[in-house]
Design a protein around this motif. Sequence first.
Motif, short mmCIF file in Angstrom:
data_model
loop_
_atom_site.label_atom_id
_atom_site.label_comp_id
_atom_site.label_asym_id
_atom_site.label_seq_id
_atom_site.Cartn_x
_atom_site.Cartn_y
_atom_site.Cartn_z
N LYS A 53 -12.84 -54.52 26.18
CA LYS A 53 -13.84 -54.92 27.17
C LYS A 53 -14.04 -56.44 27.15
O LYS A 53 -15.16 -56.95 27.13
CB LYS A 53 -15.17 -54.21 26.88
CG LYS A 53 -15.07 -52.68 26.87
CD LYS A 53 -14.69 -52.13 28.24
CE LYS A 53 -14.69 -50.61 28.22
NZ LYS A 53 -14.31 -50.04 29.55
N THR A 54 -12.93 -57.15 27.15
CA THR A 54 -12.95 -58.61 27.16
C THR A 54 -12.76 -59.12 28.59
O THR A 54 -12.51 -58.35 29.52
CB THR A 54 -11.83 -59.17 26.27
OG1 THR A 54 -10.58 -58.71 26.79
CG2 THR A 54 -11.98 -58.70 24.83
N GLN A 55 -12.83 -60.44 28.75
CA GLN A 55 -12.63 -61.02 30.09
C GLN A 55 -11.23 -60.71 30.63
O GLN A 55 -11.06 -60.46 31.83
CB GLN A 55 -12.85 -62.53 30.04
CG GLN A 55 -14.30 -62.94 29.87
CD GLN A 55 -14.51 -64.44 29.98
OE1 GLN A 55 -13.55 -65.21 29.96
NE2 GLN A 55 -15.75 -64.87 30.13
N SER A 56 -10.23 -60.71 29.76
CA SER A 56 -8.86 -60.48 30.20
C SER A 56 -8.49 -59.00 30.24
O SER A 56 -7.45 -58.63 30.79
CB SER A 56 -7.89 -61.20 29.26
OG SER A 56 -7.94 -60.62 27.97
N GLY A 57 -9.31 -58.15 29.64
CA GLY A 57 -8.98 -56.74 29.54
C GLY A 57 -8.05 -56.44 28.37
O GLY A 57 -7.59 -55.30 28.22
N LYS A 58 -7.77 -57.45 27.53
CA LYS A 58 -6.93 -57.26 26.36
C LYS A 58 -7.56 -57.98 25.17
O LYS A 58 -8.46 -58.80 25.33
CB LYS A 58 -5.52 -57.79 26.62
CG LYS A 58 -4.74 -57.00 27.67
CD LYS A 58 -3.28 -57.41 27.70
CE LYS A 58 -2.49 -56.52 28.65
NZ LYS A 58 -1.05 -56.82 28.63
N ALA A 59 -7.07 -57.66 23.97
CA ALA A 59 -7.49 -58.41 22.79
C ALA A 59 -6.98 -59.84 22.93
O ALA A 59 -5.84 -60.06 23.35
CB ALA A 59 -6.94 -57.77 21.53
N GLU A 60 -7.82 -60.81 22.55
CA GLU A 60 -7.51 -62.19 22.86
C GLU A 60 -7.30 -63.04 21.60
O GLU A 60 -8.20 -63.18 20.77
CB GLU A 60 -8.63 -62.81 23.71
CG GLU A 60 -8.79 -62.10 25.05
CD GLU A 60 -9.74 -62.83 25.99
OE1 GLU A 60 -10.26 -63.89 25.60
OE2 GLU A 60 -9.96 -62.32 27.11
N PHE A 61 -6.08 -63.59 21.47
CA PHE A 61 -5.83 -64.60 20.45
C PHE A 61 -6.59 -65.87 20.83
O PHE A 61 -6.84 -66.14 22.01
CB PHE A 61 -4.34 -64.94 20.38
CG PHE A 61 -3.51 -63.97 19.59
CD1 PHE A 61 -3.36 -64.12 18.22
CD2 PHE A 61 -2.86 -62.91 20.23
CE1 PHE A 61 -2.56 -63.23 17.50
CE2 PHE A 61 -2.07 -62.03 19.51
CZ PHE A 61 -1.92 -62.18 18.14
N GLN A 62 -6.94 -66.67 19.82
CA GLN A 62 -7.56 -67.97 20.07
C GLN A 62 -6.83 -69.04 19.28
O GLN A 62 -6.48 -68.84 18.11
CB GLN A 62 -9.03 -67.98 19.66
CG GLN A 62 -9.73 -69.31 19.98
CD GLN A 62 -11.09 -69.44 19.31
OE1 GLN A 62 -11.24 -69.16 18.13
NE2 GLN A 62 -12.08 -69.86 20.07
N VAL A 63 -6.60 -70.17 19.91
CA VAL A 63 -6.09 -71.34 19.22
C VAL A 63 -7.29 -72.09 18.63
O VAL A 63 -8.23 -72.41 19.35
CB VAL A 63 -5.31 -72.26 20.17
CG1 VAL A 63 -4.89 -73.55 19.46
CG2 VAL A 63 -4.09 -71.54 20.73
N PRO A 64 -7.31 -72.36 17.32
CA PRO A 64 -8.48 -73.02 16.72
C PRO A 64 -8.69 -74.41 17.27
O PRO A 64 -7.74 -75.13 17.59
CB PRO A 64 -8.16 -73.04 15.23
CG PRO A 64 -6.70 -72.86 15.14
CD PRO A 64 -6.29 -72.04 16.31
N GLU A 65 -9.97 -74.78 17.36
CA GLU A 65 -10.34 -76.11 17.83
C GLU A 65 -9.94 -77.18 16.83
O GLU A 65 -9.42 -78.24 17.17
CB GLU A 65 -11.86 -76.13 18.07
CG GLU A 65 -12.47 -77.48 18.31
CD GLU A 65 -14.00 -77.45 18.27
OE1 GLU A 65 -14.59 -78.52 18.05
OE2 GLU A 65 -14.59 -76.37 18.44
N THR A 66 -10.20 -76.91 15.56
CA THR A 66 -9.91 -77.86 14.49
C THR A 66 -10.03 -77.11 13.17
O THR A 66 -10.67 -76.05 13.09
CB THR A 66 -10.91 -79.03 14.50
OG1 THR A 66 -10.63 -79.90 13.39
CG2 THR A 66 -12.35 -78.54 14.39
N LEU A 67 -9.42 -77.64 12.12
CA LEU A 67 -9.61 -77.10 10.78
C LEU A 67 -10.70 -77.84 10.03
O LEU A 67 -11.09 -77.43 8.93
CB LEU A 67 -8.30 -77.14 10.00
CG LEU A 67 -7.14 -76.32 10.56
CD1 LEU A 67 -5.97 -76.33 9.60
CD2 LEU A 67 -7.57 -74.89 10.87
N ASN A 68 -11.19 -78.93 10.58
CA ASN A 68 -12.25 -79.71 9.96
C ASN A 68 -13.59 -79.01 10.17
O ASN A 68 -14.08 -78.91 11.28
CB ASN A 68 -12.29 -81.11 10.57
CG ASN A 68 -13.39 -81.98 9.99
OD1 ASN A 68 -14.03 -81.60 9.01
ND2 ASN A 68 -13.62 -83.13 10.60
#
Length: 790
Positions: free
Chosen positions: A627-642
């Motif tokens: 039940k996400t915006q895309s209708g699928k599970a969503e990977f995320q690219v991290p903003e930063t490791l800091n």
Amino acid sequence: MGKSSRQTARMRHHPDAYPNASGGWGSVKAVARILVQERSVLRDAKILPRQNKPDGFMCVSCSWAKPAHPHTFEFCENGAKATAWDTTSKRADRAFFAKHTVSELLGWHDHDLEEAGRLTEPMRYDVASDRLVPVSWDEAFAAIGAQLRALDPDSVVFYTSGRASLETAYMLQLFARMYGTNNMPDSSNMCHESTSVGLTQAIGVGVGTIGLDDFEHTDLMFFFGHNVGTNSPRMLHQLQDARKRGVPIITFNPLREPGLLSFANPQSPRDMLLPGDTQISTQYHQVRPGGDSAALVGLCKAVLEAHDSALASGGSEVLDTAFIREHTVGFEDFAQYLRETDWAEIILVSGLSRAAIESAALVYMQSNAVIAHYGMGLTQHRLGVQNVRMLCNLLFLRGNIGKPGAGPSPVRGHSNVQGQRTVGITEKPELAPLDQLARQFDFEPPRKAGFNTVEAFEAMIDGRVRAVVNLGGNLVRSVPDRARIEAAWRGLQLNVNIATKLNRSHLEHGKDAWLLPCLSRIEIDRSGGREQYVSMEDSTARFHGSRGVAEPASPDIRSEPFILAGLAKATLGERSTADWGAWSEDYTRVRAEIAKTWPEMFHDMETRMWTPGGFVRPLPARERKWKTQSGKAEFQVPETLNEDPDMPQSEPGALRLMTLRADGQFNTTIYNHDDRFRGVRGSRMVLLMNGDDMKARDIDTGDRLTLQTISTDGVVRQVAGLAAMPYDVPRGCLAGYYPECNPLLPLWHCAKQSKVPAAKSIPVRVVAVDKNTGSAGDTFRADTGAPQHT
């Protein structure tokens, strides 16, 4: 009474701080001690066997699952402490308040305030005598209702802790919305709001997907930032069973905690009488506070590199490419990020070696069904939401969600903190069924976003919040920036506190302050002339009924539903279409309305709530429906490791502080001043330090330190009198107790998106070292040596 326990306090550190397994005889002794302390040995010996049983009461402490087939004694050490605390024979009655002024009580330690005993009748603050004085329930309701009617609804905050039942929470959210506000911050804002935001973005539901049955099918468990031995000890039963099946457990945690090292089951004659115990963690990685995203990225990078290498050599795929292709979006961008991220950055930020991370990743790649448990060590960071998303990324890589024995497992704290959100406690109007409530109760709910906890106190500081209705919380102790918060709290027009025991928030009064004593969930509720019962949701999204079994502490205390109904009637009058009076006398009517609001979830609730093991909340992600915006599970690219991109990092000698809890406390409730697992006795003003950091600063064991927050907002935040103690923490990091270290945490230093206070990573400096360790009655004493855990 108030100061004596502090004046005689002593603290010592054993060379091997806690050499035993968690549980065992140490746990048995701790339970016996609290029963004697609260003068409730015989009574609680009859009550405790009913704890977490299908026909008994749900624990008032943690929210861990209630099994369908419980142990004979289905309670842990902390649960027994919480029960003894609530069923104590001690009373803070009118004679107590006649003897002690509010000014005097403000000088007492938090432990001593609650140790005074159970509240027995409604009170209000009297300026002339500087005392809390008795009033009738009718007087309290009428006066509070009149004041609330005179205030702008958006200037009033309705706060609730996670101990409130589903029925109470539903009534509170309806009262607040009929009154005209969505200002409903709660204890979830303080801990797992990062979960609610992160999981919703990633998988479409803001709670974990595993149940107790998944422990029987998993072949690997991760732990990230959760001390199970202190925060949810009943979970150790499932961990012990899994380990006996050979299931590996890999832990990422800054401190080596006994509950995650080994366990001796106090209910097992074999464990108690024979030498040996169950090893819990098969790998233990001491990640730096704030290094969680880096460690998770490292795990993902190792898996991807193994996959690429296998394909290049003609081997089998390591990734679950079928799951990724069918059920996810964003993988290619995330994979590109992993390939471009340098191992040197991962190692620097996480504090772990590449070999350590790869050793954990190897076990992950060899496992088919993996559970990832986590706690506030992952969520209480500036990048807390990102941490949750990175955990989901790791699970997605090998399809570890939506199958038996696999999925994310956020381990909640308070016993119904998850459930109160389920029945509408939220400041976010988009998460509440406002249209359904409008139809059901013939009113127009407010559509404007309310305040979460951080926003509520920001508004209190600048004068926009004028009143707080506080159900169960000790807010002036639990929230950050204590010096600024206490001043703002004292400036309120109205404080209404619903509680079982006295705490600091009841004494830091505004212009008009009321203290309304309520029944504990453990006590028999005879509202309406018959025994009532309530319900709640556990950490695994199962709903349970709960029946009180103890006699009430006083004939003049009332149930939470009764109190909320009285306040709602007095405030709303004829504006309300809800039959508050009938609801307060028959909770089945409240549950019937809950079922109308969420029919798919709560149909037939009256019978299903007594199902052994609870009835299951619908969770589409368990069935791989997203039940996400895309209708699928969503990977995320991290903003930063800091971890703290907006906090100064370059100051020489800067340290990173994380706050933690002792085994002698539950949230802001302090049962005693000890922390036996960490070798601390008699004081909580302790700072756990890396031995090399102490040596570099010429700090000896027992030296009193003053810490100051490193920030650029011009506000000086510091805590003095912290006794230095060598401990096995990563270099450059410190650990101190919550809530004693809360003054060091800026209100604005909170998680992006969720605004959870970032209490696990606070940049600080040591500004003073006092070699005089204090008077004879308040001296840090260490045994020989400068020990570190191994």
